[in-house]
Design an enzyme around this catalytic site. Sequence first.
Site, mmCIF file in Angstrom:
data_model
loop_
_atom_site.group_PDB
_atom_site.id
_atom_site.type_symbol
_atom_site.label_atom_id
_atom_site.label_comp_id
_atom_site.label_asym_id
_atom_site.label_seq_id
_atom_site.Cartn_x
_atom_site.Cartn_y
_atom_site.Cartn_z
ATOM 1 N N ARG B 310 0.827 -1.203 0.000
ATOM 2 C CA ARG B 310 0.000 0.000 0.000
ATOM 3 C C ARG B 310 0.869 1.264 0.000
ATOM 4 O O ARG B 310 0.455 2.296 -0.527
ATOM 5 C CB ARG B 310 -0.981 -0.002 1.187
ATOM 6 N N GLU B 715 -9.458 6.062 7.174
ATOM 7 C CA GLU B 715 -8.031 6.325 7.005
ATOM 8 C C GLU B 715 -7.681 7.597 6.235
ATOM 9 O O GLU B 715 -6.711 8.268 6.568
ATOM 10 C CB GLU B 715 -7.378 5.127 6.294
#
Lengths: 158, 763
Positions: B310, B715
């Site tokens: 990620r 997030e």
Amino acid sequence: MKTIPVSTRVNGDSVEFLCAPEETLLDALRNRLGLTGAKEGCGSGDCGACSVLVDGRLVCACLVLAAEAEGAEIATVEGMAEGERLHPLQRHFIDSAALQCGVCTPGILVAAKALLDHNPDPSDEEVRYWLAGNLCRCTGYDKIVRAVQSAAAEMRGA
Amino acid sequence: MSVTKPLPHDSARLHVTGAARYVDDLPVPAGTLHLAFGMSGVAHGRIVAMELDAVRAAPGVVAVLTAADLPFANDVSPVAHDEPLLAADAVQYLGQPLFLVVAETHLAARKAARLGRAEIAADPPLLEIDAALAADSRFESGPITWQKGDTARALASADRVIEGSIAFGGQEHFYLEGQAALALPAEDGMVIHSSTQHPTEIQHKVAEALGLPMNAVQVVMRRMGGGFGGKESQGNALAVACAVAARATGKPCKMRYDRDDDMMITGKRHDGRIDYRVALDGTGRITGVDFRQLMRCGWAQDLSLAVADRAMLHADNAYDIPAMRIENHRLKTNTQSATAFRGFGGPQGMLGIERVMDHVAHATGRDPVELRRAQFYPEMGSQSPGITPYGMPVEDFILGALVDRLSDSADYAGRRKAVADWNAAHRTLKKGLALTPVKFGISFTLTHLNQAGALVHVYQDGSIHLNHGGTEMGQGLHRKVAQVAAAAFGVEPDRVRITATDTGKVPNTSATAASSGADLNGMAVKAACDTIRDRIAELLAQEHQSEPRRVHFAGGKVFVGDAEISFAEAVDRAWRARVSLSATGFYATPKITWDRLKGQGRPFYYFAYGAALTEVAVDTLTGENRILAAHILHDCGQSLNPALDIGQIEGGYVQGAGWLTTEELVWDDTGRLRTHAPSTYKIPACSDRPRVFEVALWDGENREETIYRSKAVGEPPFMLGISAFLALSDACAACGPNYPALDAPATPERVLAAIRRARGEAE
């Protein structure tokens, strides 16, 4: 193991319990009296999650010995509401969304009430620094400051 | 309709009265035992002997278990089977659990655990990323590299090449509620209460440790006091320890980490360094970037591969760069195993490219916002959407318009001039300004995790009870999901009750992670509610000689043709007509495909966007600094609940700024974490709240068919905090002619070092 008998008042009620000499007030509240509103966030007096009032003074219950509660007047978050009627701070924390996970909330409410008890009209700066000892990991504090201020305004009758 | 309303958290009243119970607050049966780990005082070595007689003889101790006492699997890892609950032979970090004390009280267990003596043949520990790189100590066989275009050629043919690197720190989750678990022996299995984002994983690991099938283990999770990724895998050890001890003693067993133990034992955000080389053409446009991302993963693999992936997936952030090469090293060291933390690698990757933008702006003398703006992906609706370095078209890009609006509302131009004027007039206090964008990919990159289930019951009186696979950690997921259910039935949300997440109600759940909670579980709940509603509609249509599609649920009533009845009466009729009022729902995210080894595909269903402007002041004599103002505009699609979403944005920004400023983890040369309590590890406090803190939601809806066209919010706002860091960099840059190359976290020491670099002074 040696135990110490303690007579105290908690949220206005007379309470008696036995505790160990090294036992903290926080452990006694949580484990002996079933008052689990105060939380252990760090156990070292740095996070404020266990904030309670002892004779009107704001303390971290993890740094006070249970035996020191002898003859004292203890106030915890459980004593803030009157029956079903919430304290203005509690209501404004709900209405302002000033909480997320809720673990810091009891300590912050107790601390905020202590502030408003002696300073009913604090500046934002005073609120921010008064609550600097109460850590919150979720909210970023903005809504907490706003909730304290709106509760203070209501309590002043504004 | 109940969705889009700013309703309070579903437990808010319990929170403010102190009545909300977390695992440590649950009343336990008489005779419950308490656990503590004995931990290694050495970072690397082999266990030669353990002297535990003093532990066994300590007051209140009931049992002491070592690896040899574990009946089945000695493993608490989520993926790689490389994390023993108790070290059997090799010791791999300082703080690693070696033995388990079972005692009558929490304090007795912790005191006794200190009496153990482990003789460990110590080896030199690998602590730093450069040492790990030199030793080729890593997970996976080598670095992972993804490429778009020809970066080498872009660099070779560039008019100008800019090089640099940025070191970034880790981050302790500091969930206010520490890790905790409680195991209750049942007739033929185990019931576990665990403060976990991932009940199914707890179920799986406990079953393995007890040699039982998963159906013999039930995991119940009502609420966490914060998670932030730190309770995705790090709760496994406590739950398994409790289960093993409960099996050995026949008694309920409970474990909670004291804060210091929590910080010494559990994983944190990955720290590391990003090296970059940037190719510029004659107009100052970026034609290529070569990144080398070094990430310290600690002793065990845990979730590090996906975290590092990620980081690579966010190396582009908002920028359409023709050539990019991303090389990522997953380095194995003798430190706590780095784990999931809000953003899951995304913040690190994004910090790299934002640093590049800052550095290029400084080097070329261009305005940093204008430079960024010029390199943005094409806006949504463009004939030719930009393509990410991993081959995914960016079809929903809105940052051009969003950044323009934030620049206007926060008066970027006016502030830029005011900051310049201030800095020209003041020697000691310098101000800095930064506006940075966020583009964050939404979906688990492990595609099969993008599924969710729900179980909905409607009772005879019209009240609704539901469970879903998501967990409540403070984000207000249950409130959002209840709003979805209420909307489906056309009733008020207070008619909907959501109880503890329970593996016995909804099986095979994914972790509540990757910001996916409302997206996945909201859809699953909607599917279940729609099933029940359609059954009721069909019945009522029959009774009224109408069509099911002409039956409407709204305002607590059900409308059939010209007739209307209360929802409760409709439900009562359905019950009397023997119509099932219970249903499961299921959802699997569409459109996503991903080949992680090639680095190609569509790993994300969509992107969430946002931007933040931060203004700071720095004392150039001491390095002390403050955030003066923060202005944020963030995209939640059509928000399911603006009050909760703004809460996530504010909290995310502050947590992100904390990562890059005050929060510093320090290990000494032996590998001992020296900052293991809030006395030395500083998360932002109330006094750090910016004096001006303005947050607004972008007005738009998700172009993809998400739950009521909302977007995930857990997030993405975390990375808005990068603007605070780069505002500090900007203030340092005002101190001299050179690029300050500020490292993170920007503690006063690092700010002073950056000021010296800016001035060209020796460090």
